[in-house]
Every structure is written in structure tokens, then in C-alpha cells.
Enzyme design. Structure first.
Site, PDB file in Angstrom:
ATOM      1  N   HIS A   1      43.203 -19.055  75.355  1.00 40.45           N
ATOM      2  CA  HIS A   1      43.751 -20.426  75.029  1.00 40.45           C
ATOM      3  C   HIS A   1      43.822 -20.873  73.734  1.00 40.45           C
ATOM      4  O   HIS A   1      44.588 -21.658  73.368  1.00 40.45           O
ATOM      5  CB  HIS A   1      43.455 -21.324  75.754  1.00 40.45           C
ATOM      6  CG  HIS A   1      42.027 -22.010  75.485  1.00 40.45           C
ATOM      7  ND1 HIS A   1      40.790 -21.690  75.873  1.00 40.45           N
ATOM      8  CD2 HIS A   1      41.606 -22.954  74.301  1.00 40.45           C
ATOM      9  CE1 HIS A   1      39.578 -22.272  75.501  1.00 40.45           C
ATOM     10  NE2 HIS A   1      40.458 -22.885  74.554  1.00 40.45           N
TER      11      HIS A   1
ATOM     12  N   SER B   1      35.859 -23.247  70.869  1.00 40.33           N
ATOM     13  CA  SER B   1      36.647 -22.265  71.808  1.00 40.33           C
ATOM     14  C   SER B   1      36.778 -20.901  71.255  1.00 40.33           C
ATOM     15  O   SER B   1      36.988 -20.780  70.066  1.00 40.33           O
ATOM     16  CB  SER B   1      38.242 -22.745  72.131  1.00 40.33           C
ATOM     17  OG  SER B   1      38.190 -24.092  72.847  1.00 40.33           O
TER      18      SER B   1
ATOM     19  N   ASP C   1      40.685 -16.212  80.974  1.00 40.10           N
ATOM     20  CA  ASP C   1      40.958 -16.715  79.336  1.00 40.10           C
ATOM     21  C   ASP C   1      40.311 -15.818  78.313  1.00 40.10           C
ATOM     22  O   ASP C   1      39.308 -16.233  77.864  1.00 40.10           O
ATOM     23  CB  ASP C   1      40.167 -18.178  79.425  1.00 40.10           C
ATOM     24  CG  ASP C   1      40.466 -19.140  78.183  1.00 40.10           C
ATOM     25  OD1 ASP C   1      41.497 -18.550  77.646  1.00 40.10           O
ATOM     26  OD2 ASP C   1      39.995 -20.185  77.896  1.00 40.10           O
TER      27      ASP C   1
END
Length: 228
Positions: free
Chosen positions: A17, A169, A71
Site C-alpha cells: 500500500h 508503513s 500487502d
């Protein structure tokens, strides 16, 4: 924004992402600038940092930005890296992919993301020690995790306000394990930061809940194609 990613020689592993988010964001090799060895983001340049060019960008084919499963992404660099104090490779997981043996163990996560004072980015990286929990404990803690986890994720956290937040992230969840010689340990990459629940009062991560990580060990077969 990905503040941190991890690599074995020639490859960088991060959350998908960071590169593709629904219909709003999709980065390509041409639009990415990759630096290794950065430490103080307030400095325009750092002696030990290296800018690298990419040969390939691959997002896992199962990735769904609405479900967050798979992911995971890989960046393949064009040239070899010169290692120094701030740039070192990480070992890929070569043990059992089962979560059971490492439940309760503390992994390390490092990043420049949002801090407890509300700063969106910190100049220097910060580190947190975070325990892995069972899938059952994660699911029982909050109904949301039923929809945000899969058999290819794991949850970790102390639920005490510490851990990775917005901007972290793709940070690696790394564990020190015996190196097989009986005399030392090596750091292994087990996961990458995928998502956290939202604190509606601050509109940022809720670190009184667990954080979800992509379980890199469950993607060994897919990763292997980029290591040949």
C-alpha cells in the site's frame, strides 16, 4: 508514505500500500527515489547514505487495497550495495512459517512516523520493542480484526500507546535469532507494518489496539523468484 523498508542483498521489502493505494496512488520505478542509510531527515545529505536505481517493482498479485491481504511488495535494485554502519542486509525468514514458536517473543520495529506528540514525521528514527500475540487473542480483542487479518498476517503490540504509527508503513518487524553457530545471533525479517486501527479522537493510529503485520514468512515462494 513509507519511512522504512528492509532488504536482503539487492532487494527491498515493503508494504504494497506504500506503492498502490486504491485508485488514488500508484507509484512506478520512474517516480520513486530510493535512499539507503538515511538517519537524520533534517539533513539534506548524509555521508553514508546511498541513492539507488531500481530495476524492477513488483506488487504481490493477490494484493487488494480494500482488504489489505498480501500487502507486500519487492523493489529490485540495479546494482550491488556498499555496506557500511548504516546500511546492512537483513536475513529472510528460513525457519518454520508457523506463528506458534514465536508468540510472546518481542520483535523490533524502527521508523520515522508519527510520534506521541502528534508530529507527523520525526527527524531521527525511533524504535519500539513489540510482542507477537496469537491470532485468537488478536481476533478476540476487537471485531474489526476479523476483517483486517488473514492467515498471512499476524498481530503484535503491547496496547500501551507504543508502536508503529502513521508514516511507519513498510517498516520491518525483525527478530534476533541464533545464527546456528552457538556463538551469536542474526536479525531476521518476519513481517512488515501493514495497518492499525484508527483512533477517532486523533485521526491517527490507535496504539491501545494491536497492529497488523504482513507475515513475510508466508510469502517465501513468491519472494524466491526475485532472488535468482
Amino acid at each position: 508514505m513509507t519511512e522504512r523498508s528492509w532488504f536482503d542483498p539487492g532487494r527491498i521489502y515493503l508494504a504494497a500500500h506504500c506503492l498502490r493505494y486504491r485508485e488514488r496512488v500508484e507509484l512506478t520505478i520512474e517516480t520513486l527515489v530510493v535512499y539507503l542509510g538515511r538517519f537524520n531527515l533534517k539533513k539534506f545529505s548524509e555521508q553514508d547514505a546511498q541513492q539507488v536505481e531500481l530495476e524492477q517493482l513488483a506488487i504481490h498479485p493477490d494484493y487488494d487495497s480494500y482488504k489489505y491481504d498480501a500487502d507486500l511488495a519487492v523493489l529490485v535494485m540495479k546494482r550491488s550495495i556498499v555496506y557500511n554502519t548504516f546500511i546492512q542486509p537483513i536475513c529472510l525468514w528460513d525457519r518454520s512459517p508457523n506463528l506458534g514458536p514465536i508468540v510472546g517473543k518481542f520483535g523490533t520495529v524502527v521508523g520515522w512516523g508519527r510520534d506521541e506528540n502528534g508530529n507527523k514525521v520525526t527527524p531521527k528514527p525511533r524504535m519500539a520493542q513489540i510482542p507477537i500475540v496469537t491470532q485468537e487473542e488478536c481476533l478476540r480483542s476487537k471485531n474489526d480484526f476479523v476483517f483486517l487479518t488473514s492467515n498471512r498476517t499476524f498481530c503484535a503490540g503491547s496496547r500501551n500507546g507504543t508502536g508503529p504509527c502513521n508514516g511507519d508503513s513498510g517498516s520491518g518487524f525483525i527478530l534476533p535469532l541464533p545464527d546456528g553457530t552457538g556463538s551469536g545471533k542474526r536479525w531476521y525479517l518476519r513481517g512488515v507494518v501493514s495497518l492499525s486501527l484508527l483512533d477517532s479522537s486523533t485521526w491517527s493510529c490507535d496504539l491501545n489496539q494491536f497492529v497488523v503485520y504482513t507475515d513475510v514468512a508466508k510469502y517465501a515462494t513468491w519472494i524466491q523468484q526475485f532472488r535468482t
